[in-house]
Design a protein around this motif. Sequence first.
Motif, PDB file in Angstrom:
ATOM      1  N   GLU A 154      58.418  36.378  40.451  1.00 47.23           N
ATOM      2  CA  GLU A 154      59.142  34.927  38.400  1.00 47.23           C
ATOM      3  C   GLU A 154      57.868  34.574  38.383  1.00 47.23           C
ATOM      4  O   GLU A 154      57.517  34.772  36.548  1.00 47.23           O
ATOM      5  CB  GLU A 154      59.945  33.735  39.163  1.00 47.23           C
ATOM      6  N   ASP A 172      56.267  37.974  36.165  1.00 48.39           N
ATOM      7  CA  ASP A 172      57.149  37.696  34.861  1.00 48.39           C
ATOM      8  C   ASP A 172      56.900  37.023  33.974  1.00 48.39           C
ATOM      9  O   ASP A 172      57.925  37.054  33.406  1.00 48.39           O
ATOM     10  CB  ASP A 172      58.623  38.879  35.320  1.00 48.39           C
ATOM     11  N   GLY A 173      56.796  36.117  34.659  1.00 54.45           N
ATOM     12  CA  GLY A 173      56.446  34.468  33.437  1.00 54.45           C
ATOM     13  C   GLY A 173      57.865  33.952  33.808  1.00 54.45           C
ATOM     14  O   GLY A 173      57.861  32.408  33.321  1.00 54.45           O
ATOM     15  N   SER A 174      58.649  34.574  34.262  1.00 52.12           N
ATOM     16  CA  SER A 174      59.944  33.636  33.979  1.00 52.12           C
ATOM     17  C   SER A 174      60.916  32.372  34.977  1.00 52.12           C
ATOM     18  O   SER A 174      61.339  31.881  34.925  1.00 52.12           O
ATOM     19  CB  SER A 174      61.396  34.638  34.767  1.00 52.12           C
ATOM     20  N   VAL A 175      59.433  31.885  36.257  1.00 50.31           N
ATOM     21  CA  VAL A 175      59.218  30.999  36.707  1.00 50.31           C
ATOM     22  C   VAL A 175      59.250  29.558  36.129  1.00 50.31           C
ATOM     23  O   VAL A 175      59.531  28.447  35.986  1.00 50.31           O
ATOM     24  CB  VAL A 175      58.130  30.657  37.731  1.00 50.31           C
ATOM     25  N   VAL A 176      58.407  29.880  34.734  1.00 50.52           N
ATOM     26  CA  VAL A 176      59.170  28.388  33.705  1.00 50.52           C
ATOM     27  C   VAL A 176      59.242  28.126  33.531  1.00 50.52           C
ATOM     28  O   VAL A 176      59.970  27.138  33.076  1.00 50.52           O
ATOM     29  CB  VAL A 176      57.689  29.764  32.121  1.00 50.52           C
TER      30      VAL A 176
END
Lengths: 308, 238
Positions: free
Chosen positions: B76, B79-83
């Motif tokens: 995450e 790919d930036g989805s941790v935001v």
Amino acid sequence: MTANDMSSIELRGVSQWYGNVVAVNDVTMTIGPGVTGLLGPNGAGKSTLLHLMAGFLAPSRGELTVGGAPAWRRPDVYSMLGLVTEGESAYPFLTGAEFVRAAARLHRLPDPAAATRRAIGLVDMVGPMNRRISTYSKGMRQRIRVAAALVHDPEVLLLDEPFNGMDPRQRLQMMDLLRRLGHSGRTIVFSSHILEEVAEVAGTIQVMVAGRLAASGDFRAIRRLMTSRPHVFVVRSGDDRRLASALIGRPAVRGVELTADGLQVQAADYGAFSLDIAGLARAEGIRLRELLPADESLESVFAYLVAS
Amino acid sequence: MFNPTIASITLRAALGRRRALLYAIPPLILIGVSAILRLTSPADPAWPARILGTFGFSVVLPLTALIIGTSVLGAEVDDGSVVHLLATPVPRRVIVATKFAVATAVTIVFAAVPELLAGLVAGQGRLALGLLAGALVAAVIYNALFVCLSTATSRALVAGLAYVVIWEGVLANLVGGARILSISHYGLAVATAVAPGQALKAGVGLTAAGVLGAVVTAGTLAAAVRRLGSFTLRGDTA
């Protein structure tokens, strides 16, 4: 603290650099309720500025507050702030509804199901909400991400290039949504490199160029800066030589050059020249074949703004 | 300290796209080899400790923990989805604790439980219990380390692999002192304490393993919380 203070974003002398690269350079601005557009070419520092406002970067220098307190390393700021980053990151294995409901639960909303329905309705995604995100188009992904960012009804909403990948109808819907949110007293900040998008939605425009705040104000003030500037047009007509001699005496024209490709006209005023030339050609009985702004690229507009 | 919403998303990401099948291959090999050896070498009592202690604790367990531990948060972050998790008021320690708990649980299912089953297949109940206890402890410590690595570097898998292969696989075998910082040996120490006299080659004592394991777990998790709290998004740069 007034309601306006609660949802206002203050930047005082904010700079952000990565090694030797300065991404944001000494920016001071106050953003209050309503829709604000961050306009600028790619690489101007718009995303960096949004990430600073969202608490995902610590300013290298200067002060930045959201609702009166710094955003950096303060997770509770997200109770009143929503962020939609650029790109398409989402959980592809979740359905749209699951994704938004997860956001509602993470915000500990009292009724996650109702908040999910409301947010999905706002972005017009009720139809495909039970499909997996992996099956969504780019525009649908963008809208479901906006729904997740809106699920807790934040005072401040930050969106990085929100219209990317949307078709014209979705774009109009999103513009309408942002306008409505702005009118309801929320602070909406979005970035774009397309002047028309910003002009359509934003009450206030902050123009960023090369990390600096180049211009600031309402759309009319920015537009005036752009349209009343000297400008170069390429004109092709049935009789270039005669048109050149007719043009040279007009007040909106600063100079004319006859080239192999037609006329290069230095207009003193973009708007006045655009209106003037058609009437002039008709009066002279010259047929206009082509009228092209020679330096209409956004960069030249911004270069002008920076220089002024 | 545990968020069910984050746990559910993490679990679906960890086991999705037929990943569960991938995780199942090494433990199936372990159990299969044990069954074959049980049938072919019934007279040799030493092979279960060698195969399940050495192959299980130096290959199956650390590599399973590596893949799972570096991906629960690392994927995450990459790919930036941790935001989507970080742009919420959920305390960062809760995010790290939940990711760590899920990674540990999945590792236990795919590496610790198979040690128990392989031990039972080998026909040595006491050893099986020791291996399970050791693998449980090692799964906890490995995952704390690998979750921490994934918050510190985008090359967490490479860094973790270097630790498992170079430090634990080579140095800990050649230099006795290196075993003091080997999670595999902490697990073996626990296994040996539960099932003594089984030819499990633990390079550290139980007390040292307990203290060092607790320090590594607490230290790496605290570092992961700190790193995640300072998570930054890079923007465009001129």
